[in-house]
Structures are given as C-alpha cells and as structure tokens.
Design a protein around this motif. Sequence first.
Motif, short mmCIF file in Angstrom:
data_model
loop_
_atom_site.label_atom_id
_atom_site.label_comp_id
_atom_site.label_asym_id
_atom_site.label_seq_id
_atom_site.Cartn_x
_atom_site.Cartn_y
_atom_site.Cartn_z
N GLY A 1 0.85 -1.18 0.00
CA GLY A 1 0.00 0.00 0.00
C GLY A 1 0.88 1.23 0.00
N GLY A 2 1.71 1.31 -1.02
CA GLY A 2 2.67 2.41 -1.12
C GLY A 2 3.99 2.04 -0.49
N ALA A 3 5.06 2.57 -1.04
CA ALA A 3 6.41 2.30 -0.52
C ALA A 3 7.29 3.55 -0.65
CB ALA A 3 7.03 1.14 -1.28
N PHE A 4 7.37 4.08 -1.88
CA PHE A 4 8.07 5.34 -2.15
C PHE A 4 9.53 5.32 -1.74
CE2 PHE A 4 3.54 6.30 -1.27
CZ PHE A 4 3.16 6.59 -2.56
N GLY A 5 10.15 4.15 -1.76
CA GLY A 5 11.54 4.03 -1.35
C GLY A 5 11.67 3.61 0.11
N GLY A 6 10.61 3.84 0.88
CA GLY A 6 10.64 3.54 2.31
C GLY A 6 10.60 2.06 2.63
N GLU B 1 4.84 -4.68 -6.71
CA GLU B 1 3.77 -3.72 -6.99
C GLU B 1 3.53 -2.87 -5.74
OE1 GLU B 1 1.95 -3.01 -9.79
OE2 GLU B 1 1.01 -1.48 -8.54
N MET B 2 3.66 -1.57 -5.91
CA MET B 2 3.45 -0.67 -4.76
C MET B 2 2.38 0.38 -5.08
SD MET B 2 7.24 1.07 -5.04
CE MET B 2 8.07 -0.32 -5.83
N GLY B 3 1.60 0.11 -6.12
CA GLY B 3 0.56 1.06 -6.53
C GLY B 3 0.93 1.74 -7.84
N GLN B 4 2.20 1.57 -8.26
CA GLN B 4 2.69 2.28 -9.45
C GLN B 4 2.22 1.67 -10.76
OE1 GLN B 4 4.22 -0.32 -8.30
NE2 GLN B 4 6.28 -0.65 -9.06
N PRO C 1 15.98 -4.64 -5.98
CA PRO C 1 14.76 -4.00 -5.48
C PRO C 1 14.00 -3.38 -6.64
CG PRO C 1 16.67 -2.61 -5.03
CD PRO C 1 17.19 -3.93 -5.53
N THR C 2 12.70 -3.24 -6.47
CA THR C 2 11.94 -2.46 -7.44
C THR C 2 12.14 -1.01 -7.04
OG1 THR C 2 10.40 -4.26 -7.59
CG2 THR C 2 9.69 -2.16 -8.53
N ALA C 3 12.99 -0.34 -7.78
CA ALA C 3 13.44 0.99 -7.39
C ALA C 3 14.10 1.64 -8.60
CB ALA C 3 14.43 0.90 -6.23
N ALA C 4 14.57 2.87 -8.39
CA ALA C 4 15.23 3.61 -9.45
C ALA C 4 14.34 3.76 -10.68
CB ALA C 4 16.57 2.96 -9.81
N SER C 5 13.04 3.67 -10.48
CA SER C 5 12.04 3.83 -11.55
C SER C 5 12.17 2.82 -12.67
CB SER C 5 12.10 5.24 -12.17
OG SER C 5 11.92 6.21 -11.19
N SER C 6 12.99 1.81 -12.44
CA SER C 6 13.35 0.92 -13.54
C SER C 6 12.50 -0.35 -13.57
CB SER C 6 14.83 0.56 -13.43
OG SER C 6 15.04 -0.08 -12.19
N GLY C 7 11.47 -0.41 -12.74
CA GLY C 7 10.66 -1.62 -12.63
C GLY C 7 10.15 -2.13 -13.96
N SER C 8 9.50 -1.26 -14.74
CA SER C 8 8.93 -1.76 -16.01
C SER C 8 10.01 -1.90 -17.08
CB SER C 8 7.78 -0.87 -16.49
OG SER C 8 8.10 0.47 -16.41
N ASP C 9 11.04 -1.05 -17.05
CA ASP C 9 12.14 -1.22 -18.00
C ASP C 9 12.76 -2.61 -17.86
OD1 ASP C 9 11.76 1.47 -18.53
OD2 ASP C 9 13.86 2.03 -18.34
N GLY D 1 -1.28 9.11 -13.90
CA GLY D 1 -1.45 8.94 -12.45
C GLY D 1 -0.13 9.11 -11.71
N GLN D 2 0.94 8.54 -12.26
CA GLN D 2 2.25 8.69 -11.64
C GLN D 2 2.70 10.15 -11.64
OE1 GLN D 2 4.74 6.16 -10.25
NE2 GLN D 2 2.62 5.63 -9.84
N ILE D 3 2.40 10.86 -12.72
CA ILE D 3 2.83 12.26 -12.83
C ILE D 3 2.06 13.11 -11.81
CG2 ILE D 3 2.92 14.28 -14.35
CD1 ILE D 3 3.28 12.22 -16.70
N VAL E 1 8.83 6.29 -15.36
CA VAL E 1 8.02 7.43 -14.94
C VAL E 1 7.86 7.55 -13.42
CG1 VAL E 1 5.80 6.21 -15.05
CG2 VAL E 1 5.87 8.68 -15.50
N GLY E 2 8.31 6.54 -12.68
CA GLY E 2 8.01 6.50 -11.25
C GLY E 2 8.50 7.69 -10.45
N GLU E 3 9.77 8.00 -10.55
CA GLU E 3 10.33 9.06 -9.72
C GLU E 3 10.36 10.45 -10.35
OE1 GLU E 3 13.76 6.37 -9.30
OE2 GLU E 3 13.90 7.16 -7.26
N PRO E 4 10.69 10.58 -11.65
CA PRO E 4 10.93 11.92 -12.20
C PRO E 4 9.86 12.97 -11.86
CG PRO E 4 11.56 10.26 -13.81
CD PRO E 4 10.92 9.52 -12.66
#
Length: 764
Positions: free
Chosen positions: A230-235, A473-476, A512-520, A648-650, A715-718
Amino acid sequence: MKPLAHVGKALAHDSAALHVSGAAVYIDDIAEIEGTLHVAPGFAKEGAKGKILSINLAAAQAAEGVVAVLTAQDIPGKNDCSPVAGDDPIFANGKIEFHGQVIFAVVAKTRDAARRAARLAVIEIEKQKPDVTVADALASNGDLLPPYAFTSKGVVAALKNSTHRHAGQLKIGGQEQFYLEGQVAYAIPQEKGGMFVHSSTQHPTEIQHCVAAMLGIDDAQVICQCRRMGGAFGGKESQAAQWAAIAALAAHITGHPVKCRLDRDDDMMLTGKRHDFEATYEVGLDKSLRIAAVDVLLAARCGYSADLSAAICDRTMFHADNAYFYPQYKIATRRLKTNTISNTAFRGFGGPQGMVFAEAMMESIAIQHGCDALELRKKNLYTKQRNTTPYGQKIDEHLVGKIMATLEKTSSYQKRRKDNAKFNAKSSILKKGLALTPVKFGISFTNTMMNQAGALVHVYGDGSVHLNHGGTEMGQGLYQKVAQVVAEVFGIGVDKITITATRTDKVPNTSPTAASSGSDLNGMAARNAAMAIKARMAEVAGRQHGVHPSKVTFWDGQVSAKTKSSSFAALATACKGARVSLSATGYYSTPAIHWDRATGRGHPFFYFAYGASCSEVLVDTLTGEMKVSRVDILHDVGHSLNPAIDIGQIEGGFVQGMGWVTTEELVFDAEGRLRTHAPSTYKIPCASDVPEDFRVALYESKGNKADTIYRSKAVGEPPLMLPISVWCAVMNAIASLKPGTVPKLDAPATPEAIMRAVKSLGVK
Ligand code: MTE
Ligand code: HPA
Ligand code: MOS
C-alpha cells in the motif's frame, strides 16, 4: 510496424476495482493461521545515544497475553538488517545510536497486548549528547562515509575569472514516505527450520537474505512473498527488513506464525526518511549570464548508519546539474553521521535534493540580476555542443528545451509573468509568483550490477497465462504494465493473463523495485520469457500448417499462418500434446552502462527522463500562507506503456513533491527525538491541496531513443521533481517585495519559512 493492441492502452490498474472496494489483500488482510502471534518492537523512552546500562524486561514478560520477549541474545545467526554495510543491528546490543532504536520485542497473543507490554520495559541508558543537526555532526561525529566530489581542473580559475559571482546557502528538508500501509511482515515457520515471510517490501530478495542470515540458515530455506504494497516510495527498499526479521525470529522461537505490524507513530520514528541537506555554493557567470563554474558543497544528514546513503548522496551529485551545463564544477558531498534514524531511499533517491539546489541557484541568480528566470534557465541548458555532464556522460537526447518551449506557450508563461507584475505592483500584501522549471532524471541504478531482472511465464493447456517477475507492486502499476507487455507478445487479451505475487522461489536474485526501472527491467525480462514460449509455439503451428515459424502471427487471440488460423488456446493444447514446454524464464540486463566511481567518469544512465512544469502561487506576505493556483505539466514518457497509469504517476509524484517543498517538515528536538511522528504535526498534502487548476499532458514522443521496452520511459520518480517550480514560484513572489535582493528561503517553504524569507528582505 504493426500497431500495438495492448501496450500503450489506457487500461485500468489490475487491482483498481479491488483497491476502491477494499477487496485488495494487503498483508494485514491475509486470513490469519490459527495460533498466529503478534510481535511489537520495544525501545528506550529516553536517550538517543549511549551505552545500554540495563534492560529489565520482567514486567513485560509477566504482562497479560505475553508469550516471549526477545533481545539480541535470542538471534541464532547474524544480528543485522542493513542493506550494504553491516551496521544496522536488528536489536541494539550494548549501545543505542538514535532515539527509538529497537532493543527488544514482545511476542503476545494480540498486537495490543504486545504493544502494551513493550511499554513496561525499564531500560537505562548512559545518556550522551546526541549529534542532531549538520552543525552538531560537523563539530563532533563527522563523516559517516567518506566525502566524495566531481571536480574539474579549471574550477578555481574559472570562478575567479568570471564576470559575475553569486554565493548562496540553502537548507533542504527531509521527508517521511507516509505510505498508507505501514511496515508489516507475517512469518510462517516451515518444515525443517525453513521460513515463509509475507513482507511489504520493494526488495523480497533482501528480506529472504536478511531472514536467512539472521536465522543462520540457507537462503534457499527462506521464501519471501509480496503481492502488493500500500505504497512504498523508497521507504520499503531497505527498511522493511528489520520487521520481517523480527517476525521471523519470533516465529522461529515460538514455532507459531507471527505478524509484525508497526503502529504509525512507531513507523515514523523507527524507519528512515529522505535525507535533508545543507547546500553552500558559489557560482560564476559570464557577462551574458551563462554559468562558467559552480562550486557546491552538499552536506547530508545520513543518520546513525550507512543504509543506502552512499548511493543516495552519489545520486544527489548526479543531479546537482539538473538540466544545466556547468563548464567547470566542483560538486562535493559530505555524508554526515547524526544520532537520528538512518535516512534512506525516497522517490528520487537523493536526486531531488541536488535539483532543488540547482533550481534555487537559478532562481537566485535571476532575482539578483533582475532577469527572467526562464530565460536564464534556457540559456544554460545542455546543448549539442555543451553536452558533457560533470560525471562524463554525454547528453545525446535534447528534449528538455523543446518541452520547456512548448510549455512556455501552452501555459501562457509570458503573458502571466506580465499580468503578475501588474498585480504585484498594486497588491502590497498578496503577491503572485510564477516559475517554469525543467526535470532531467537519470534512469538506471548507479550501481550497474543492480540493473538486471528475471521473469517466469507459464502458458497452460487452455491458453491461459501465469505471469511472474521480480518486480514488486506498490501502486505504481508495474504488474499491469508487464501484463500488457506479455499480452502484446502472445496477441491475447490481458484478461487471459493471471498476475501473481512476487516470490523469491519463482524468480531469484532480484534487485529491489526501485530507481524507476521496474517496467524497463521486468517488462523486458517478461517479454523475453514470453518470446521464448512463443517461438516454441510458432514451431508447432508452423509444422501444423506447413509454413516457416517466422510466418506465424499471434494476434487477437488467434494464431495464423497463411490462410489457416487457430485460437491461441487450441495451439497451447496442441503444444502440450506435442510435448513442447510452455514454461520459460526470462532475463534482462541493461546494456551499455558503466560507471567508475574511483575516477568519477562513466555512462551510468541508460537514458534520461525529461519533463517541465510551470507553477503559479499566491503568497500572503503578512501571514506566510501560500496557495498553488495553477500548474501546467508536460512530461516525457516515451511511448507510454499505459498512459492512464503514467498520468497517475505524474499527478501523484507532483503532489508528493509539492508536499516535500511546501508543507512537510520533520522536526527533531535537541535530544534527537522526532517530534513530528503523526499526521497531526507532519503535514502531507491532502486532496484539497491538489492545485485547483492542474493541467497534465504527456509529451508527444517519437519513442525513447534508447532501446527500452516498446520505447517507453520510466516514470516513477521523475515527476516528484516537477514541483520544484512551486518552490521557485514562492521565491519569485517573495522577491517582488524587494527586486534585486534574494530572499533567504529554505525548503520546505512552510508559512514559517516564508515569513523568515520575507523578514530577511528587511522591508516594512
Ligand atoms: N507510485 C505509487 N503509487 N506508490 C509508490 O510507492 N514509488 C515510487 C514510484 N511510484 C511509488 C510510486 C518509487 S520511489 C519508485 S522507485 C517507482 O515507483 C518504482 O516503481 P517502477 O520502477 O515500477 O516505476
Ligand atoms: N535508485 C534507487 N535505489 C537504489 C539505487 C538507485 O539508484 N541504487 C541502489 N538502490
Ligand atoms: Mo524508489 S526511491 O528508487 O524506491
């Protein structure tokens, strides 16, 4: 190229209906196995630094419902939950280094009983004065990690010889992730000493590894699963490990399934946040106000341990240029040790702090020289000739200037600047501000090794598909995007694909799913798995219809060769009959990236994501109140995998970043206690803070220049960095009180910070 049937469609998130109806299963919703116990962490009420003199757990042990009390001595293996450096004890042993550091845990029949009992412990600390601020750390603890800098040879001379010079200082605040679902883990003992752990984590492999090392068993004996967060945002990149380890230890010792779910206040006090920084800089400009040299020191409060601070502060350096060319530079960082919770990943991973510095510098220069900040920004963008970053990577895609130029028009920037000047001339207290700022964000883990992913795809005899990959999956919307990729490959509907939980026993050794690279990363891995199965299926179809497999097409649930076609399901059945495997793993690693930290040179990013935003604010210079009246965004996602999810991400990223630069303020007292550990005192944006006039558009892209999954962009972080324009607009508004003087505004621009900035101008 054939048009795409599934990729690029604005389909709803796979769990959208479940999210809004409350049917999505989060860890605390999993039906509890009979005998499930609950564990709550315990810490000393007083003290942030010092020797643990005594621990008296008798009252906790004797409390109603308590089954066991655990300390460091109960850990059979390694007492560590750190991601890198081995310096995060699961239970403090001998000393504490921040207020709230976990010393023990109580296992009880209910969560409430465990929490109540944890408060009964009597812990004596030989209290020492903690280092809380940057100044404290500089005077005492010093560096947690070695300082690091990108320095060009000519920086000193260039600064000295520049026509104009400008110096500044800026505090950049931290941020609490404030995921809606707090940290939680549910550990279930298995046969032969194994452990199954449900964890709300971005990094199941690290949970697996941490739990195995803690119990002193093999990685293969531990399974970690995460269906969704239910959300993570790096945390939850590194910070989920401690709670999973405590749950697993309790499960190991009691033999019962054990759940650990943190209370919100504890979650805020006991888990890391975005790093706060102090920036001190000097910039030299030529007579046309082009930057000649930048010398900046970015000092980060890392907290008590290394966690991910090395990579985070590196990313701050990688983004201290934002989108601007610095011909000469010294970009230096200090990574300071403070006696506060260890700061960690948060959307942008240090990048946003570097970019706030760059944009604050731009805004300040513009104010000092009485020029339009947008002109100044445009003049200093990377170009084909001026294209080398301070870390040696050449910028080869020059989109941000185009994005800014389009946005300048569509947002009526020039007209509104003029209108605002007129408004401000007449209005003595309410002042309008406007700013248009770019975002350039590097995509790839800067630790090159981490840029890899795996997937596991099965096609069943009925033609239905089971999809699994290493991303979480963290909602993204990662699961949905990857499902669309697999649907595209097989030419079948997304409804034929069953998305399954991320598990370390299905796909091992994940990043980890991080650095916005999950889908890449996972999109490519899943595509590779699906392509492998598809090739085998095409062989069978080719044999059936007497054509070469390359002539077989998969489209709209049909598999066709010349004039003959059969359903995908019928072909799957035929493959099974022909004894052809319909299961495959897929793997992907990002090409063409490298980074040499010793020399500070390389090509760490596969590509950059770009965007720009134009924000208008209305500031009450008497009270410090501020309202964001209009926001225009133009953001580049390449060929979007799913434009609804991307928008939604933006939107979400923007609002979250806006909270960071305007209202969210973490306050630690002199004893090192976090005083803002609940939403009553820590102000995240709410629905009513979303700008009333909020115009979000995707840049009409010709597709990512880099060969990414269907030419999409991360698109996750930018978007989190888009609202830096809000902060700049506040500067712009305040500066109208006294043209030519730079207000001393820190981030976040809270009402108090705005009042201090107004006061700094010395106007009545
Ligand atoms: N969006 C939602 N809804 N929830 C999140 O926790 N995390 C962000 C971003 N968007 C997050 C989110 C962060 S920090 C990252 S790195 C990316 O999503 C991770 O997912 P991706 O790589 O699949 O974009
Ligand atoms: N981004 C996010 N998380 C990370 C990174 C990064 O660059 N490196 C290590 N963990
Ligand atoms: Mo995001 S900070 O890379 O988890």
